[in-house]
Write a protein that holds these residues in place. Sequence first.
Motif, mmCIF file in Angstrom:
data_model
loop_
_atom_site.group_PDB
_atom_site.id
_atom_site.type_symbol
_atom_site.label_atom_id
_atom_site.label_comp_id
_atom_site.label_asym_id
_atom_site.label_seq_id
_atom_site.Cartn_x
_atom_site.Cartn_y
_atom_site.Cartn_z
ATOM 1 N N ALA A 184 43.077 50.283 32.195
ATOM 2 C CA ALA A 184 44.189 50.063 31.269
ATOM 3 C C ALA A 184 45.001 51.340 31.100
ATOM 4 O O ALA A 184 46.236 51.292 31.008
ATOM 5 N N THR A 185 44.323 52.471 31.093
ATOM 6 C CA THR A 185 45.023 53.746 30.946
ATOM 7 C C THR A 185 45.940 53.982 32.137
ATOM 8 O O THR A 185 47.092 54.425 31.987
ATOM 9 N N ILE A 245 44.653 47.531 22.805
ATOM 10 C CA ILE A 245 43.822 46.887 23.829
ATOM 11 C C ILE A 245 42.417 47.492 23.829
ATOM 12 O O ILE A 245 41.408 46.784 23.904
ATOM 13 N N LEU A 246 42.337 48.801 23.744
ATOM 14 C CA LEU A 246 41.039 49.469 23.823
ATOM 15 C C LEU A 246 40.260 49.377 22.521
ATOM 16 O O LEU A 246 39.043 49.545 22.500
ATOM 17 N N LEU A 264 37.406 40.445 28.263
ATOM 18 C CA LEU A 264 37.240 39.019 28.568
ATOM 19 C C LEU A 264 38.580 38.384 28.929
ATOM 20 O O LEU A 264 38.654 37.537 29.819
ATOM 21 N N THR A 265 39.651 38.809 28.247
ATOM 22 C CA THR A 265 40.970 38.262 28.576
ATOM 23 C C THR A 265 41.386 38.704 29.980
ATOM 24 O O THR A 265 41.899 37.896 30.765
ATOM 25 N N VAL A 266 41.137 39.973 30.268
ATOM 26 C CA VAL A 266 41.414 40.476 31.621
ATOM 27 C C VAL A 266 40.573 39.693 32.620
ATOM 28 O O VAL A 266 41.051 39.306 33.688
ATOM 29 N N GLY A 267 39.325 39.439 32.240
ATOM 30 C CA GLY A 267 38.414 38.705 33.120
ATOM 31 C C GLY A 267 38.911 37.308 33.438
ATOM 32 O O GLY A 267 38.821 36.845 34.572
ATOM 33 N N VAL A 268 39.450 36.667 32.430
ATOM 34 C CA VAL A 268 39.962 35.308 32.635
ATOM 35 C C VAL A 268 41.110 35.327 33.644
ATOM 36 O O VAL A 268 41.183 34.496 34.553
ATOM 37 N N LEU A 269 41.990 36.317 33.495
ATOM 38 C CA LEU A 269 43.102 36.433 34.449
ATOM 39 C C LEU A 269 42.586 36.780 35.841
ATOM 40 O O LEU A 269 43.086 36.267 36.845
ATOM 41 N N ILE A 290 50.033 45.063 30.338
ATOM 42 C CA ILE A 290 48.882 45.906 30.680
ATOM 43 C C ILE A 290 47.691 45.012 31.014
ATOM 44 O O ILE A 290 47.003 45.213 32.020
ATOM 45 N N ILE A 291 47.467 44.001 30.163
ATOM 46 C CA ILE A 291 46.351 43.074 30.424
ATOM 47 C C ILE A 291 46.550 42.390 31.778
ATOM 48 O O ILE A 291 45.621 42.273 32.584
#
Lengths: 243, 871
Positions: free
Chosen positions: B452-453, B474-475, B483-488, B796-797
């Motif tokens: 994310a950074t 976000i952090l 988990l949201t990043v994971g879903v994407l 970012i996500i």
Amino acid sequence: MFVLETRQLRKSFGEGDAQVEALRGVDVGVNKGEMLAIMGRSGSGKSTLLTLLGGVDVPTSGQVLLEGIDLATMTDDARTLMRRRRIGFVFQSFNLLPILTAEENVALPLELDGVSASAAKDRAGKMLELVGLEKRRNHLPGKLSGGEQQRVAIARALVIEPAIVLADEPTGNLDTANGKRVIAVLRELVDQHGQTLVLVTHDPGVAAIADRVIYLADGLVDREETNRVIPVRPRRVASERSA
Amino acid sequence: MSLRRYTTRAMLQRPGRTILTLLSIVIGVAAAVAIDLGTATTRESYQKMFATVTGKATLEITAAGGVAFDEQVLDTVAKTEGVVAAAPVVEKPTSLILGEKQVRLQIMGIKPELDGGVRDYEIVAGRQLQKGDELVFDEEFAKLLGVQVGDEVEIRTNKLKKPFVVVGLQKPRGAEVLRQASMAFMPIERAQYYFYPRGKTKRFDKIQVVTGGEDAQIENVRAAIAAQMPSDPVMSVYRPTGGSSLMEHTLKSSEIGLSLASLFSLLLAAFIILNTLLMNVGERRRHLAIMRAIGATRWQLVRALVGESLLLGTVGTVLGIGVGLGAAWVSNRVLMRSLDVTLASVGEVLTPKPFLLGAFFGLTMSLLGVLIPAIRIGRVSPLEGMSRVAPGDLRNWSWSFFGLGVFLLIAGAALILGGMYGYLTVTAPMYGGLLFLAGIVALETVLLKPQATLVAALFRPFRPVEAGLALKQILRHNTRSALTVGVLFIAGAAGVGMANSIMDNVTDVHEWMESAVVGDFFVRAMMPDMATGTAPDLPDSMRDELLKVDHVYWLDGVAYIEAKILDRPAAANPNGPTPGKSADADPQAEPAEIKAICIAREFADPDGLPFDLIEGNAFDLRNRLAAGEVVLGSVLAQRLKRGVGETIDLETKNGVQPVKIAAVTNEYMVGGMAIHMHRDWAIKRLGIEGYDAFILRADEPANLAAVKLQLEAICQRHDVILKSYAEISRNVGRIVGGIEWSLWLLVYLAFVVAAFGVVNTLTMNVLEQTRELGLLRIVAMTKSQVRRTIVTQALIIGGVGLPPGIAMGVLNAYVMNLGMMTAFAHPIEFHIQPLLLALTLVGSLLIVLVAAIIPAYRATRIDVVEALHYE
């Protein structure tokens, strides 16, 4: 015998160089039917003391005796049950559940204890009557003024017929008029119903109406003042309260 | 119960989140139900024909090579000691003509007086067969067609279309609860007359035998009958077996594709449920702390949360089962239309199993999804919970997730490799892929910060304040954001993986078509049945007529016939084992019988042979076919573990004979279980008669119209079907397109569901930041800046989840193509599709941006004064 008593109560937060001693050996006793005010500057440890008195937190060392039982040695569940049945809490920011009505908020501790919904509702109604809000029983907290919300919170604290009510800055979020109204309710509970009450405040005006005031400084009891002597009188039972 | 009231109201207060959680459960349950019903209908369809034909029979007698045999065998069998009943059968595939419609039909010629002894049924309308051109239908099949007793129908025979009268309807009873497939029964004499060549009518295809006693006695009778059988043709006496591998292979790729899509949906759903339930706990942190303060025990709160989750699980399960039933019905229709097959209806295969499966998935997902949130609730202390500032994630969870992630990666990789190298089943790589993806998502909790950074750094030059604030938020909630990043990530990996693989498969099909489907015109009565591989014969006189058509360059006659191959161990192969091919066969094992379809052709095209070769030399292939060698379909070759130069043991009318393999070809017909043989050799070995199709090529493209005109006249006269190459190509395109579209639909659905997850996360972030946003607005952050902050969070996500997900999707596609080895016996050639990748990245980022619209709008609508008092 004190209703609530602390013996050499200590509480530290953090570790190593970052460790802060919020309480450094506090001995306090609360008499039955007494209104005790705890005062002190910001960082004196008064809110910490209140949370320990209520069993919300556990001390680093020392004892907290409620009706002779040491809260500090209890399990979390046991302390929770103690809070549910013997200790009423009133918070500065009211802490009502916004999606429950006034009556439902007041009934909540009873229902958590397994009291039937109808019986809990009945007793909640009586408590709301006691604080003058019977007509607002079906309102959500969002529709009540600050003073009304705090009175609902007081009703919630009383509905369990607690051994003691602990109030943390009960007028802190209220305007002067509402603040006076709330203090008047609390005073009436003590005078008319024999309720034992400990309240934390930074307001000298509020402290002035207490029976006794303890001043904390740097985690220790600095001094104590007695405003009046409490006459020994029998405590009124719930049915008499609601009559 | 007050807590139930509280949780119910809390759910209603956040309808969007509640709906998202419900939707996730519905998707997961629907996927489980639909795939179970879908596979049940396909398997039911090709199993039931054989099960009901078998009936009570404990033995069956056929001739090797599937040829017909003399009637007199029946007398011999019937007189054998231990035989209770024996009945002959003539089985022929044909078509039923109902008005404008043609329906594939299996004709069973029977002797009614003997048939009742081997099959258990009752006549529920009309009467049993007697003599003449009459039919008895299965009751359910008749209902499906709208046929009643007394109706006249036309049946295609060797002597063109013939009218028959429906005299009765029958219904299986007792153990034969499986409904009969598309069958009709006629007096055996009429079947012999209409379907055997003149002068060769006194023959049967099969004799069904009922014996008494247990296995040992049946075996004695079997041996006794076998000892009396003639040697020409060679006869087989055996215990009847059900099932056909042909349909199984044909539909396997569809099943694998649908299973994969459904499993990805389940994984996606599980993560969304976990994330939304975590958010529920996070949002209600303060309320939960208040309840703890006034006397709610941890267990009471956990029970409330579990109860809420189970309620959502129950509602989601019920809805999901309904959606799953609908999806199964739709996919059933799509498959029937796409593959031109008749499948059992969803109603026919409905058992409690899909409902139980759906309930299991729905409730398990709800319970698993609430596990971590419930543990977190138990750790909520009243003091911490009532704090104004929401604490960040419990940091120690990151390393637990890391450990879990590593474990899942290793387990997933093991399953993938195990399946690919044959140590595990064909479905193992599918589950392995899921575990692998889940492992990567679990690792994301640790990897999120650096990723994310890095992505935020891309925005800093343009919007330093917004990027910094967005990154911090976000952090602040590592688990939620991860988990949201994971879903994407999963949506990207699954979507691109499947899409890329679909495109490669389509390319493979088209390449096969160009090589294997060669000709300008195709004449047939009907397409071969995918289950039996058989097709109605064309009229005998057609070949001569077609040869007389002007401007025909070449004419190739094709016949399809079921062939049986003995799968002998390599040690018994007279040519000896080929290194690396058959080395693992067990020499002591009994040879298994494998059914395939023999495609017998004349190979009249002088310019080439109709194969998409995988192995073998095209240069001398024609000579080798003329010499009696065969070309195997790739799936059959893999099943037999045979290659070029080795032999297969083919059951012929003269017994089992070794036949050499000249080449192996990519084969999309009959699930790849095909043997291509020169017609002359097919006549010698398998006794084929007649033709099932003709393929013609015009001498010049300019003469196509003229040829077509002549062909149309002939075909109309014989009432057969004429198709041009263009039409066939369109048909194949339709078949492929049907499956393609249903899979694309699932891919898009994955992204849409993932987008809902992003909406949820951003909404929750805005809610938590209400006070901060209020403060920032007072300190002179404009509404546009606030909006940009939220949008930057979304980007970012998306930036963290989508590019790696898409890259993983490319890898997925490569692995999936390798996995096709099992279905098609050759890996599908992998191509990187740059346009697909670019469109997916841009499209999915757009979806993420759209997902940010509502939360960003809400953020700008915050009342500054109210926000300062927000708790």
